[in-house]
Design a protein around this motif. Structure first.
Motif, PDB file in Angstrom:
ATOM      1  N   ASP A  35       0.929  -1.281   0.090  1.00 14.90           N
ATOM      2  CA  ASP A  35       0.128  -0.040   0.048  1.00 14.90           C
ATOM      3  C   ASP A  35       1.019   1.200  -0.038  1.00 14.90           C
ATOM      4  N   PRO A  36       0.868   2.078  -1.022  1.00 18.63           N
ATOM      5  CA  PRO A  36       1.637   3.455  -1.060  1.00 18.63           C
ATOM      6  C   PRO A  36       1.490   4.156   0.148  1.00 18.63           C
ATOM      7  N   ALA A  37       0.372   4.401   0.812  1.00 19.38           N
ATOM      8  CA  ALA A  37       0.304   5.372   1.809  1.00 19.38           C
ATOM      9  C   ALA A  37       0.977   4.716   3.022  1.00 19.38           C
ATOM     10  N   THR A  38       1.088   3.186   3.240  1.00 23.29           N
ATOM     11  CA  THR A  38       2.050   2.490   4.413  1.00 23.29           C
ATOM     12  C   THR A  38       3.570   2.638   4.106  1.00 23.29           C
ATOM     13  N   VAL A  39       3.983   2.438   2.762  1.00 19.44           N
ATOM     14  CA  VAL A  39       5.162   2.989   2.404  1.00 19.44           C
ATOM     15  C   VAL A  39       5.529   4.375   2.933  1.00 19.44           C
ATOM     16  N   ARG A  40       4.729   5.117   2.351  1.00 12.75           N
ATOM     17  CA  ARG A  40       5.278   6.722   2.662  1.00 12.75           C
ATOM     18  C   ARG A  40       5.239   6.914   3.998  1.00 12.75           C
ATOM     19  N   THR A  41       4.169   6.357   4.907  1.00 13.09           N
ATOM     20  CA  THR A  41       4.310   6.468   6.563  1.00 13.09           C
ATOM     21  C   THR A  41       5.518   5.921   7.204  1.00 13.09           C
ATOM     22  N   GLU A  42       5.973   4.633   6.646  1.00 18.25           N
ATOM     23  CA  GLU A  42       7.271   4.336   6.759  1.00 18.25           C
ATOM     24  C   GLU A  42       8.475   5.037   6.548  1.00 18.25           C
ATOM     25  N   LEU A  43       8.472   5.532   5.198  1.00 18.44           N
ATOM     26  CA  LEU A  43       9.490   6.540   4.978  1.00 18.44           C
ATOM     27  C   LEU A  43       9.529   7.747   5.921  1.00 18.44           C
ATOM     28  N   ALA A  44       8.430   8.319   6.204  1.00 20.37           N
ATOM     29  CA  ALA A  44       8.343   9.482   7.139  1.00 20.37           C
ATOM     30  C   ALA A  44       9.102   9.140   8.548  1.00 20.37           C
ATOM     31  N   ARG A  45       8.683   7.917   8.992  1.00 21.98           N
ATOM     32  CA  ARG A  45       9.295   7.282  10.243  1.00 21.98           C
ATOM     33  C   ARG A  45      10.561   7.088  10.190  1.00 21.98           C
ATOM     34  N   LEU A  46      11.136   6.707   9.194  1.00 25.53           N
ATOM     35  CA  LEU A  46      12.503   6.381   8.980  1.00 25.53           C
ATOM     36  C   LEU A  46      13.222   7.944   9.014  1.00 25.53           C
ATOM     37  N   GLU A  47      12.729   8.801   8.333  1.00 25.16           N
ATOM     38  CA  GLU A  47      13.148  10.050   8.459  1.00 25.16           C
ATOM     39  C   GLU A  47      13.539  10.601   9.809  1.00 25.16           C
ATOM     40  N   GLU A  48      12.377  10.423  10.537  1.00 23.57           N
ATOM     41  CA  GLU A  48      12.229  10.855  12.149  1.00 23.57           C
ATOM     42  C   GLU A  48      13.188   9.861  12.738  1.00 23.57           C
ATOM     43  N   ARG A  49      13.436   8.810  12.517  1.00 28.76           N
ATOM     44  CA  ARG A  49      14.595   8.166  13.178  1.00 28.76           C
ATOM     45  C   ARG A  49      15.978   8.843  12.947  1.00 28.76           C
ATOM     46  N   GLU A  59      22.338   3.271   7.389  1.00 27.78           N
ATOM     47  CA  GLU A  59      21.203   2.600   7.878  1.00 27.78           C
ATOM     48  C   GLU A  59      19.998   3.102   7.148  1.00 27.78           C
ATOM     49  N   PHE A  60      20.036   4.576   7.314  1.00 31.42           N
ATOM     50  CA  PHE A  60      18.952   5.351   6.637  1.00 31.42           C
ATOM     51  C   PHE A  60      18.921   4.983   5.044  1.00 31.42           C
ATOM     52  N   ASP A  61      20.179   5.093   4.482  1.00 34.50           N
ATOM     53  CA  ASP A  61      20.097   4.994   2.957  1.00 34.50           C
ATOM     54  C   ASP A  61      19.581   3.431   2.487  1.00 34.50           C
ATOM     55  N   GLU A  62      20.113   2.406   3.202  1.00 35.98           N
ATOM     56  CA  GLU A  62      19.666   1.182   2.996  1.00 35.98           C
ATOM     57  C   GLU A  62      18.198   1.116   3.261  1.00 35.98           C
ATOM     58  N   GLN A  63      17.673   1.397   4.069  1.00 37.56           N
ATOM     59  CA  GLN A  63      16.043   0.868   4.498  1.00 37.56           C
ATOM     60  C   GLN A  63      15.284   2.050   3.499  1.00 37.56           C
ATOM     61  N   GLU A  64      15.721   3.133   3.297  1.00 42.48           N
ATOM     62  CA  GLU A  64      15.178   3.942   2.397  1.00 42.48           C
ATOM     63  C   GLU A  64      14.952   3.434   0.965  1.00 42.48           C
ATOM     64  N   ASP A  65      16.202   2.762   0.490  1.00 45.32           N
ATOM     65  CA  ASP A  65      16.203   1.933  -0.930  1.00 45.32           C
ATOM     66  C   ASP A  65      15.174   1.031  -0.826  1.00 45.32           C
ATOM     67  N   GLU A  66      15.170   0.313   0.191  1.00 41.37           N
ATOM     68  CA  GLU A  66      14.122  -0.952   0.172  1.00 41.37           C
ATOM     69  C   GLU A  66      12.791  -0.304   0.260  1.00 41.37           C
ATOM     70  N   LEU A  67      12.405   0.737   0.755  1.00 43.01           N
ATOM     71  CA  LEU A  67      11.266   1.248   0.900  1.00 43.01           C
ATOM     72  C   LEU A  67      10.749   1.894  -0.403  1.00 43.01           C
ATOM     73  N   LEU A  68      11.893   2.560  -1.130  1.00 39.30           N
ATOM     74  CA  LEU A  68      11.459   3.126  -2.452  1.00 39.30           C
ATOM     75  C   LEU A  68      11.143   1.968  -3.527  1.00 39.30           C
ATOM     76  N   ASP A  69      12.016   1.004  -3.399  1.00 43.81           N
ATOM     77  CA  ASP A  69      11.707  -0.245  -4.192  1.00 43.81           C
ATOM     78  C   ASP A  69      10.156  -0.706  -4.134  1.00 43.81           C
ATOM     79  N   ARG A  70      10.045  -0.752  -2.632  1.00 41.48           N
ATOM     80  CA  ARG A  70       8.539  -1.198  -2.551  1.00 41.48           C
ATOM     81  C   ARG A  70       7.540  -0.360  -3.072  1.00 41.48           C
ATOM     82  N   SER A  78      -0.636  -1.159  -9.235  1.00 48.57           N
ATOM     83  CA  SER A  78      -1.601  -0.475  -9.289  1.00 48.57           C
ATOM     84  C   SER A  78      -1.945  -0.219 -10.677  1.00 48.57           C
ATOM     85  N   ALA A  79      -0.945  -0.042 -11.659  1.00 50.03           N
ATOM     86  CA  ALA A  79      -0.900   0.181 -12.755  1.00 50.03           C
ATOM     87  C   ALA A  79      -1.196  -0.965 -13.696  1.00 50.03           C
TER      88      ALA A  79
END
Length: 87
Positions: A35-49, A59-70, A78-79
């Motif tokens: 769900d794109p909304a879930t992924v965006r929420t996780e990205l925001a939480r990652l930035e807060e961390r 660690e941020f870069d690794e996790q951000e890459d995974e979330l962006l891939d998702r 969805s397309a």
């Protein structure tokens, strides 16, 4: 299916039912995971961390890459262009 095959397969009904339940759980888990909304929420939480110093820049870069891939995969799903390839 015919009546005879239904009667013969009756003992396996719990197994078939369990398989259906497992399939439904997997579908729901994938829906939430991609769900794109879930992924965006996780990205925001990652930035807060990162801002709070809970994780390193690496660690941020690794996790951000995974979330962006998702997120990209969610967009393809969805397309309707996702062919199942996750590489």
């Amino acid at each position: 299916m015919g009546l005879i095959s239904e009667v013969l397969l009756l003992p396996f009904a719990p197994v078939r039912g369990s398989g259906w339940v497992i399939e439904q759980v997997v579908r729901e888990a994938e829906r939430i995971y991609y769900d794109p909304a879930t992924v965006r929420t996780e990205l925001a939480r990652l930035e807060e961390r990162l801002d709070a110093g809970e994780i390193t820049e690496e660690e941020f870069d690794e996790q951000e890459d995974e979330l962006l891939d998702r997120l990209e995969s969610a967009t393809r799903r969805s397309a309707g262009t996702d062919n199942g390839w996750t590489g």
